[in-house]
Design a protein around this motif. Structure first.
Motif, short mmCIF file in Angstrom:
data_model
loop_
_atom_site.label_atom_id
_atom_site.label_comp_id
_atom_site.label_asym_id
_atom_site.label_seq_id
_atom_site.Cartn_x
_atom_site.Cartn_y
_atom_site.Cartn_z
N TRP A 11 39.35 63.20 16.87
CA TRP A 11 37.97 62.85 17.23
C TRP A 11 37.33 61.96 16.18
O TRP A 11 36.49 61.11 16.49
CB TRP A 11 37.14 64.12 17.43
N ASP A 12 37.69 62.17 14.92
CA ASP A 12 37.07 61.40 13.83
C ASP A 12 37.75 60.05 13.58
O ASP A 12 37.19 59.19 12.91
CB ASP A 12 37.10 62.21 12.54
N SER A 13 38.97 59.87 14.09
CA SER A 13 39.70 58.65 13.82
C SER A 13 39.04 57.44 14.51
O SER A 13 38.61 57.54 15.67
CB SER A 13 41.15 58.77 14.30
N PRO A 14 38.98 56.29 13.84
CA PRO A 14 38.44 55.09 14.50
C PRO A 14 39.30 54.64 15.68
O PRO A 14 38.83 53.91 16.54
CB PRO A 14 38.42 54.05 13.38
N TRP A 15 40.57 55.07 15.70
CA TRP A 15 41.44 54.71 16.82
C TRP A 15 41.11 55.51 18.08
O TRP A 15 41.70 55.26 19.13
CB TRP A 15 42.90 54.92 16.43
N ARG A 16 40.20 56.45 18.00
CA ARG A 16 39.81 57.19 19.19
C ARG A 16 39.17 56.26 20.21
O ARG A 16 39.23 56.49 21.41
CB ARG A 16 38.82 58.29 18.79
N ARG A 17 38.56 55.17 19.71
CA ARG A 17 37.92 54.20 20.60
C ARG A 17 38.91 53.21 21.19
O ARG A 17 38.54 52.39 22.03
CB ARG A 17 36.82 53.45 19.83
N ARG A 18 40.15 53.25 20.75
CA ARG A 18 41.15 52.33 21.28
C ARG A 18 41.70 52.86 22.61
O ARG A 18 41.68 54.06 22.87
CB ARG A 18 42.29 52.17 20.26
N SER A 19 42.20 51.96 23.43
CA SER A 19 42.74 52.33 24.73
C SER A 19 43.87 53.35 24.59
O SER A 19 44.76 53.20 23.75
CB SER A 19 43.26 51.08 25.46
N VAL A 20 43.80 54.40 25.42
CA VAL A 20 44.83 55.44 25.36
C VAL A 20 46.19 54.87 25.73
O VAL A 20 47.21 55.22 25.14
CB VAL A 20 44.46 56.61 26.31
N GLY A 21 46.24 53.98 26.71
CA GLY A 21 47.50 53.40 27.11
C GLY A 21 48.19 52.64 25.99
O GLY A 21 49.41 52.69 25.84
N GLU A 22 47.41 51.95 25.16
CA GLU A 22 47.99 51.23 24.03
C GLU A 22 48.58 52.18 23.02
O GLU A 22 49.67 51.93 22.48
CB GLU A 22 46.91 50.36 23.39
N LYS A 23 47.90 53.28 22.75
CA LYS A 23 48.43 54.26 21.79
C LYS A 23 49.66 54.97 22.33
O LYS A 23 50.61 55.23 21.58
CB LYS A 23 47.33 55.26 21.43
N VAL A 24 49.66 55.27 23.62
CA VAL A 24 50.85 55.88 24.23
C VAL A 24 52.03 54.93 24.17
O VAL A 24 53.16 55.33 23.87
CB VAL A 24 50.55 56.29 25.69
N PHE A 257 46.49 43.50 19.81
CA PHE A 257 47.18 44.74 19.48
C PHE A 257 48.55 44.80 20.16
O PHE A 257 49.55 45.19 19.54
CB PHE A 257 46.33 45.93 19.90
N LYS A 258 48.61 44.42 21.43
CA LYS A 258 49.87 44.47 22.17
C LYS A 258 50.90 43.51 21.57
O LYS A 258 52.09 43.84 21.45
CB LYS A 258 49.62 44.13 23.64
N ILE A 259 50.44 42.32 21.17
CA ILE A 259 51.36 41.35 20.58
C ILE A 259 51.91 41.88 19.25
O ILE A 259 53.11 41.76 18.95
CB ILE A 259 50.64 40.01 20.38
N ILE A 260 51.04 42.48 18.45
CA ILE A 260 51.48 43.03 17.16
C ILE A 260 52.50 44.14 17.37
O ILE A 260 53.50 44.23 16.66
CB ILE A 260 50.26 43.54 16.36
N VAL A 261 52.26 45.00 18.36
CA VAL A 261 53.20 46.09 18.64
C VAL A 261 54.57 45.54 19.03
O VAL A 261 55.61 46.01 18.54
CB VAL A 261 52.65 47.00 19.76
N VAL A 262 54.59 44.55 19.91
CA VAL A 262 55.86 43.96 20.33
C VAL A 262 56.60 43.34 19.14
O VAL A 262 57.81 43.51 18.98
CB VAL A 262 55.62 42.91 21.44
N ILE A 263 55.86 42.63 18.29
CA ILE A 263 56.49 41.99 17.14
C ILE A 263 57.05 43.03 16.17
O ILE A 263 58.18 42.89 15.67
CB ILE A 263 55.46 41.08 16.43
N VAL A 264 56.29 44.08 15.91
CA VAL A 264 56.74 45.11 14.97
C VAL A 264 57.98 45.83 15.50
O VAL A 264 58.96 46.04 14.77
CB VAL A 264 55.61 46.12 14.70
N ILE A 265 57.96 46.22 16.77
CA ILE A 265 59.12 46.93 17.35
C ILE A 265 60.34 46.03 17.36
O ILE A 265 61.46 46.46 17.02
CB ILE A 265 58.79 47.41 18.77
N ALA A 266 60.17 44.75 17.71
CA ALA A 266 61.30 43.82 17.71
C ALA A 266 61.84 43.63 16.30
O ALA A 266 63.06 43.55 16.10
CB ALA A 266 60.86 42.48 18.30
#
Length: 281
Positions: A11-24, A257-266
């Motif tokens: 609840w206190d994390s700033p990522w709480r405001r981020r899309s749930v689908g992105e975090k999943v 955020f999505k682009i960064i995730v793809v780059i990091v995983i790759a």
């Protein structure tokens, strides 16, 4: 650590405001990377080669998870350590059971043996792989656990047309955990205030604690049952039929955020492949 620590952190994390689908998506991608990428080979323990198996994908996924949790998600290291303590202990003892082989082994292929027990490079590599994948996989799940409250996750799951009764049962069970916790803490404090755990003779203190524990569990069970019945009566009086739908908080996804995730995983998969020589385990 308390039961509410992870929920409070989410609840206190700033990522709480981020899309749930992105975090999943991020947590799932890191988890699959941790489970599917190869780990250190047994041969590298016998005759190490510089750069061989130094950065397996599971280790990289765990490092990325820690950076995300302690960095952008702003979760305190103490909270992360308390959440990981129990899984680490469990994996440690599991690794010991794999490390020690049972049965005869060819001469020259073990480092230590005593009777039917032995430790060699193969069992060591298997134990290291178990602990590595277990710890790093748990860290990847913590990315979602410490940044997403359960209410947000259940609300997000409604878009996949999951039957409402299943979601309501999950939500009710989650909420009743806190009801049980509150009842347990209240009853325990009442016992301590009445010196219910005070020692009494050599064996009297132990017997007294056991009796008080049994009474505490009985009281908690009765109180929880009563509060659950009151909750059910309240839902019936309000005309509850299938679901208590609440207005979801609209969160807009981030293309960056999505682009960064793809780059990091790759990058993790590429580094793992270049250092281990294999793509999958």
């Amino acid at each position: 650590m308390t039961i509410t620590s992870l929920d409070d952190a989410a609840w206190d994390s700033p990522w709480r405001r981020r899309s749930v689908g992105e975090k999943v998506a991020l947590s799932t991608a890191l988890l699959l990377t941790s489970l599917c990428t190869p780990s250190m080979e047994a041969s590298s323990l016998v005759s190490p080669v510089v750069g061989s198996g130094i950065w397996p994908g599971a280790l990289l996924a765990g490092i990325v998870s820690m950076i995300v949790i302690l960095g952008p998600a702003r979760i305190q290291g103490r909270v992360l350590w308390q959440a990981m303590a129990a899984p680490i202990v469990f994996l440690f003892f599991g690794g010991i059971s794999v490390l020690i082989s049972l049965g005869s082994s060819p001469a020259g292929t073990v480092w230590w043996h005593s009777g039917v027990f032995s430790i060699g490079p193969v069992s060591t590599a298997q134990a290291m792989s178990l602990v590595e994948h277990g710890v790093c996989g748990t860290l990847t799940l913590m990315v979602l656990a410490v940044t997403t409250p359960m209410v947000d996750l259940l609300t997000w799951m409604r878009k996949f047309h999951i039957p409402d009764p299943l979601l309501e049962i999950a939500s009710l069970t989650y909420r009743l955990i806190f009801v049980l916790l509150d009842t347990l803490v209240t009853a325990s404090e009442a016992q301590h205030a009445r010196l219910g755990d005070a020692p009494e003779g050599r064996f009297g203190g132990f017997n007294r604690r056991m009796n008080n524990t049994a009474a505490l569990l009985g009281s908690v069970g009765i109180r929880a049952w009563t509060r659950a019945n009151r909750l059910n009566d309240g839902l019936v009086n309000r005309g509850f039929e299938s679901a208590l739908v609440t207005l979801p908080v609209k969160r807009v996804g981030s293309a960056r955020f999505k682009i960064i995730v793809v780059i990091v995983i790759a990058a993790v998969w590429a580094i793992s492949w270049s250092t281990t020589g294999r793509i999958f385990r």
